[in-house]
Design a protein around this motif. Structure first.
Motif, PDB file in Angstrom:
ATOM      1  N   HIS A   1       0.821  -1.225   0.000  1.00  0.00           N
ATOM      2  CA  HIS A   1       0.000   0.000   0.000  1.00  0.00           C
ATOM      3  C   HIS A   1       0.854   1.275   0.000  1.00  0.00           C
ATOM      4  O   HIS A   1       0.596   2.214   0.744  1.00  0.00           O
ATOM      5  N   TYR A   2       1.878   1.275  -0.852  1.00  0.00           N
ATOM      6  CA  TYR A   2       2.645   2.500  -1.043  1.00  0.00           C
ATOM      7  C   TYR A   2       1.761   3.532  -1.740  1.00  0.00           C
ATOM      8  O   TYR A   2       0.781   3.184  -2.409  1.00  0.00           O
ATOM      9  N   ASP A   3       2.120   4.809  -1.564  1.00  0.00           N
ATOM     10  CA  ASP A   3       1.292   5.882  -2.111  1.00  0.00           C
ATOM     11  C   ASP A   3       1.760   6.342  -3.491  1.00  0.00           C
ATOM     12  O   ASP A   3       0.995   6.979  -4.225  1.00  0.00           O
ATOM     13  N   ALA A   4       2.985   6.037  -3.856  1.00  0.00           N
ATOM     14  CA  ALA A   4       3.508   6.314  -5.202  1.00  0.00           C
ATOM     15  C   ALA A   4       4.801   5.517  -5.362  1.00  0.00           C
ATOM     16  O   ALA A   4       5.454   5.162  -4.373  1.00  0.00           O
ATOM     17  N   ILE A   5       5.160   5.253  -6.618  1.00  0.00           N
ATOM     18  CA  ILE A   5       6.363   4.463  -6.917  1.00  0.00           C
ATOM     19  C   ILE A   5       7.163   5.177  -7.998  1.00  0.00           C
ATOM     20  O   ILE A   5       6.600   5.664  -8.979  1.00  0.00           O
ATOM     21  N   ILE A   6       8.483   5.222  -7.801  1.00  0.00           N
ATOM     22  CA  ILE A   6       9.411   5.741  -8.806  1.00  0.00           C
ATOM     23  C   ILE A   6      10.243   4.575  -9.308  1.00  0.00           C
ATOM     24  O   ILE A   6      10.776   3.807  -8.500  1.00  0.00           O
ATOM     25  N   VAL A   7      10.360   4.426 -10.632  1.00  0.00           N
ATOM     26  CA  VAL A   7      11.145   3.321 -11.182  1.00  0.00           C
ATOM     27  C   VAL A   7      12.023   3.807 -12.325  1.00  0.00           C
ATOM     28  O   VAL A   7      11.597   4.622 -13.150  1.00  0.00           O
ATOM     29  N   ASP A   8      13.268   3.344 -12.326  1.00  0.00           N
ATOM     30  CA  ASP A   8      14.190   3.530 -13.451  1.00  0.00           C
ATOM     31  C   ASP A   8      14.329   2.158 -14.095  1.00  0.00           C
ATOM     32  O   ASP A   8      15.030   1.292 -13.586  1.00  0.00           O
ATOM     33  N   ALA A   9      13.640   1.940 -15.204  1.00  0.00           N
ATOM     34  CA  ALA A   9      13.457   0.594 -15.745  1.00  0.00           C
ATOM     35  C   ALA A   9      14.689   0.068 -16.473  1.00  0.00           C
ATOM     36  O   ALA A   9      15.276   0.753 -17.310  1.00  0.00           O
ATOM     37  N   VAL A  10      15.056  -1.169 -16.149  1.00  0.00           N
ATOM     38  CA  VAL A  10      16.074  -1.891 -16.919  1.00  0.00           C
ATOM     39  C   VAL A  10      15.555  -2.140 -18.331  1.00  0.00           C
ATOM     40  O   VAL A  10      16.223  -1.872 -19.326  1.00  0.00           O
ATOM     41  N   ASP A  11      14.356  -2.668 -18.406  1.00  0.00           N
ATOM     42  CA  ASP A  11      13.698  -3.027 -19.669  1.00  0.00           C
ATOM     43  C   ASP A  11      12.374  -2.277 -19.725  1.00  0.00           C
ATOM     44  O   ASP A  11      11.433  -2.587 -18.995  1.00  0.00           O
ATOM     45  N   THR A  12      12.294  -1.287 -20.594  1.00  0.00           N
ATOM     46  CA  THR A  12      11.117  -0.414 -20.609  1.00  0.00           C
ATOM     47  C   THR A  12       9.869  -1.115 -21.145  1.00  0.00           C
ATOM     48  O   THR A  12       8.758  -0.638 -20.920  1.00  0.00           O
ATOM     49  N   GLU A  13      10.040  -2.216 -21.847  1.00  0.00           N
ATOM     50  CA  GLU A  13       8.878  -3.008 -22.259  1.00  0.00           C
ATOM     51  C   GLU A  13       8.499  -4.013 -21.173  1.00  0.00           C
ATOM     52  O   GLU A  13       7.322  -4.159 -20.821  1.00  0.00           O
ATOM     53  N   GLY A  14       9.499  -4.683 -20.622  1.00  0.00           N
ATOM     54  CA  GLY A  14       9.238  -5.722 -19.634  1.00  0.00           C
ATOM     55  C   GLY A  14       8.618  -5.214 -18.348  1.00  0.00           C
ATOM     56  O   GLY A  14       7.942  -5.967 -17.630  1.00  0.00           O
ATOM     57  N   ILE A  15       8.820  -3.925 -18.038  1.00  0.00           N
ATOM     58  CA  ILE A  15       8.303  -3.371 -16.780  1.00  0.00           C
ATOM     59  C   ILE A  15       6.838  -2.947 -16.886  1.00  0.00           C
ATOM     60  O   ILE A  15       6.170  -2.719 -15.868  1.00  0.00           O
ATOM     61  N   LYS A  16       6.307  -2.864 -18.096  1.00  0.00           N
ATOM     62  CA  LYS A  16       4.960  -2.299 -18.283  1.00  0.00           C
ATOM     63  C   LYS A  16       3.858  -3.064 -17.539  1.00  0.00           C
ATOM     64  O   LYS A  16       2.986  -2.431 -16.920  1.00  0.00           O
ATOM     65  N   PRO A  17       3.827  -4.402 -17.567  1.00  0.00           N
ATOM     66  CA  PRO A  17       2.743  -5.087 -16.844  1.00  0.00           C
ATOM     67  C   PRO A  17       2.708  -4.743 -15.356  1.00  0.00           C
ATOM     68  O   PRO A  17       1.627  -4.544 -14.779  1.00  0.00           O
ATOM     69  N   ALA A  18       3.878  -4.627 -14.727  1.00  0.00           N
ATOM     70  CA  ALA A  18       3.920  -4.287 -13.299  1.00  0.00           C
ATOM     71  C   ALA A  18       3.421  -2.866 -13.062  1.00  0.00           C
ATOM     72  O   ALA A  18       2.707  -2.594 -12.083  1.00  0.00           O
ATOM     73  N   ILE A  19       3.801  -1.943 -13.946  1.00  0.00           N
ATOM     74  CA  ILE A  19       3.333  -0.559 -13.819  1.00  0.00           C
ATOM     75  C   ILE A  19       1.814  -0.493 -13.994  1.00  0.00           C
ATOM     76  O   ILE A  19       1.122   0.229 -13.261  1.00  0.00           O
ATOM     77  N   ARG A  20       1.283  -1.281 -14.921  1.00  0.00           N
ATOM     78  CA  ARG A  20      -0.174  -1.301 -15.120  1.00  0.00           C
ATOM     79  C   ARG A  20      -0.894  -1.863 -13.899  1.00  0.00           C
ATOM     80  O   ARG A  20      -1.972  -1.373 -13.522  1.00  0.00           O
ATOM     81  N   ARG A  21      -0.295  -2.861 -13.266  1.00  0.00           N
ATOM     82  CA  ARG A  21      -0.910  -3.411 -12.053  1.00  0.00           C
ATOM     83  C   ARG A  21      -0.926  -2.360 -10.938  1.00  0.00           C
ATOM     84  O   ARG A  21      -1.890  -2.283 -10.165  1.00  0.00           O
ATOM     85  N   ALA A  22       0.128  -1.572 -10.855  1.00  0.00           N
ATOM     86  CA  ALA A  22       0.162  -0.500  -9.858  1.00  0.00           C
ATOM     87  C   ALA A  22      -0.927   0.525 -10.133  1.00  0.00           C
ATOM     88  O   ALA A  22      -1.649   0.952  -9.211  1.00  0.00           O
ATOM     89  N   LYS A  23      -1.069   0.909 -11.394  1.00  0.00           N
ATOM     90  CA  LYS A  23      -2.105   1.886 -11.751  1.00  0.00           C
ATOM     91  C   LYS A  23      -3.494   1.337 -11.436  1.00  0.00           C
ATOM     92  O   LYS A  23      -4.357   2.053 -10.904  1.00  0.00           O
ATOM     93  N   ASP A  24      -3.719   0.068 -11.745  1.00  0.00           N
ATOM     94  CA  ASP A  24      -5.020  -0.542 -11.462  1.00  0.00           C
ATOM     95  C   ASP A  24      -5.316  -0.552  -9.962  1.00  0.00           C
ATOM     96  O   ASP A  24      -6.487  -0.531  -9.543  1.00  0.00           O
ATOM     97  N   ALA A  25      -4.248  -0.582  -9.158  1.00  0.00           N
ATOM     98  CA  ALA A  25      -4.419  -0.558  -7.701  1.00  0.00           C
ATOM     99  C   ALA A  25      -4.521   0.868  -7.161  1.00  0.00           C
ATOM    100  O   ALA A  25      -4.602   1.070  -5.944  1.00  0.00           O
ATOM    101  N   GLY A  26      -4.492   1.833  -8.063  1.00  0.00           N
ATOM    102  CA  GLY A  26      -4.619   3.232  -7.653  1.00  0.00           C
ATOM    103  C   GLY A  26      -3.325   3.877  -7.202  1.00  0.00           C
ATOM    104  O   GLY A  26      -3.340   4.919  -6.546  1.00  0.00           O
TER     105      GLY A  26
END
Length: 337
Positions: free
Chosen positions: A112-137
């Motif tokens: 239940h973090y309030d925001a996340i900052i990420v510097d992606a190794v793989d800008t395509e591979g990280i997208k599903p995780a970022i979408r899950r975060a957005k879906d969780a608000g």
């Protein structure tokens, strides 16, 4: 008698010259020490403090790794803003692995973090995780690496391909558009592939040739081994390009160990003590330095604003600086974490 007087005069002149050199050297050392101690310019803005459901904003930060000075400086800038704004920060090492970064983001969502900052190794591979975060608000700020996805709330970064082109233009002026170039890259890094393409497209369009590309995998030891192999296999190579901090450190070590400082000229990305030594010696001709601390400032400000349900810019561009043998003294604060 004349011989004795002449010898005394010569000795006096030598001592005077030596003293003058010592004084100048001390002045240069003092100036460099002062420049380093002054540190980076402080953040011009600090996000307004707030409470999120009764607690200080909890921000997760997932860098590519914790080895490179570059990523540590982003962390330093982010922590500085968070401390002044009263936010909590948790840094999780991405360890140069997209799966590790994705797992870290999923853990932060579960926590239940309030925001996340990420510097992606793989800008395509990280997208599903970022979408899950957005879906969780939970808003996600992408820093440094450009992640082209609507799930990213704010992108903080620089134009990597354009930076590669800038170094290409600098090398073209030096070479006159002639000669072979060796490249030490990181083929697992989206960012460094962009830098490589921006550079190679420009130099080859102007008549230069890419002799060989070796993969340092964004790890200093790997980059040095790759660079050693590059130089051993190309004993007459006149120019080389490094796409990131580990690549440039590894290349610099290989150039020095093979005693190529007099016949090889280098350009690359990101300052380090090894890069500064090469710039001062003159065989490193140019380094693109990103404002790493500003990356951290801007990313954390955006994360706090988003966590506090305030708006944040979609894109926050951070300018680059070209460090040369002539101006390197102005940027020595980048050697500090």
């Amino acid at each position: 008698m004349r011989r004795t007087v002449s010898a005394a005069v010569a000795l006096g002149l030598l001592l005077t010259a030596t003293t003058a050199c010592d004084v100048q050297a001390r002045k240069e050392i003092a100036a460099e020490k002062k420049a380093t101690e002054q540190g980076p310019p402080p953040p011009k803005r600090i996000a307004q403090a707030c409470k999120v459901q009764g607690h200080a904003p909890k921000i997760g930060l997932v860098p590519i790794n914790l080895q490179a000075l570059f990523f540590n400086q982003i962390n330093t800038g982010a922590k500085m803003v968070a401390a002044k704004a009263g936010a909590q920060v948790q840094v999780v090492n991405g360890n140069d692995d997209s799966s590790t970064q994705a797992n870290a983001i999923d853990d932060m969502v579960a926590g239940h973090y309030d925001a996340i900052i990420v510097d992606a190794v793989d800008t395509e591979g990280i997208k599903p995780a970022i979408r899950r975060a957005k879906d969780a608000g939970i808003p996600v700020v992408a820093v440094d690496a450009t992640v082209g996805d609507p799930a990213v709330s704010t992108q903080v970064g620089t134009a990597n391909a354009e930076g590669g082109k800038q170094l290409a233009d600098a090398l073209l002026k030096i070479s006159g558009g002639k000669g072979d170039i060796g490249v030490v890259g990181a083929l697992n890094s989206t960012i460094q592939n962009e830098r490589q393409k921006g550079f190679t497209d420009e130099v080859t369009a102007q008549g230069m040739k890419i002799k060989n590309v070796v993969d340092g995998r964004n790890i200093q030891e790997n980059a040095q081994t790759a660079a050693e192999n590059l130089l051993t296999g190309n004993p007459d190579l006149p120019y080389a390009y490094a796409t990131g901090e580990p690549a440039l450190i590894g290349l610099a070590a290989a150039v020095v160990s093979q005693q190529r400082t007099k016949n090889l000229q280098v350009v690359g990305w990101d300052l380090s003590s090894q890069a500064v030594d090469g710039l001062k010696a003159g065989w490193i001709k140019g380094v693109v330095q990103q404002n790493t601390f500003q990356f951290g400032y801007d990313a954390m400000n955006a994360a706090i604003d988003l966590a506090c349900k305030r708006s944040a810019p979609k894109d926050v561009p951070v300018p680059t600086q070209i460090v040369t043998p002539e101006n390197v003294g102005d940027y020595l604060y980048y050697l500090e974490k």
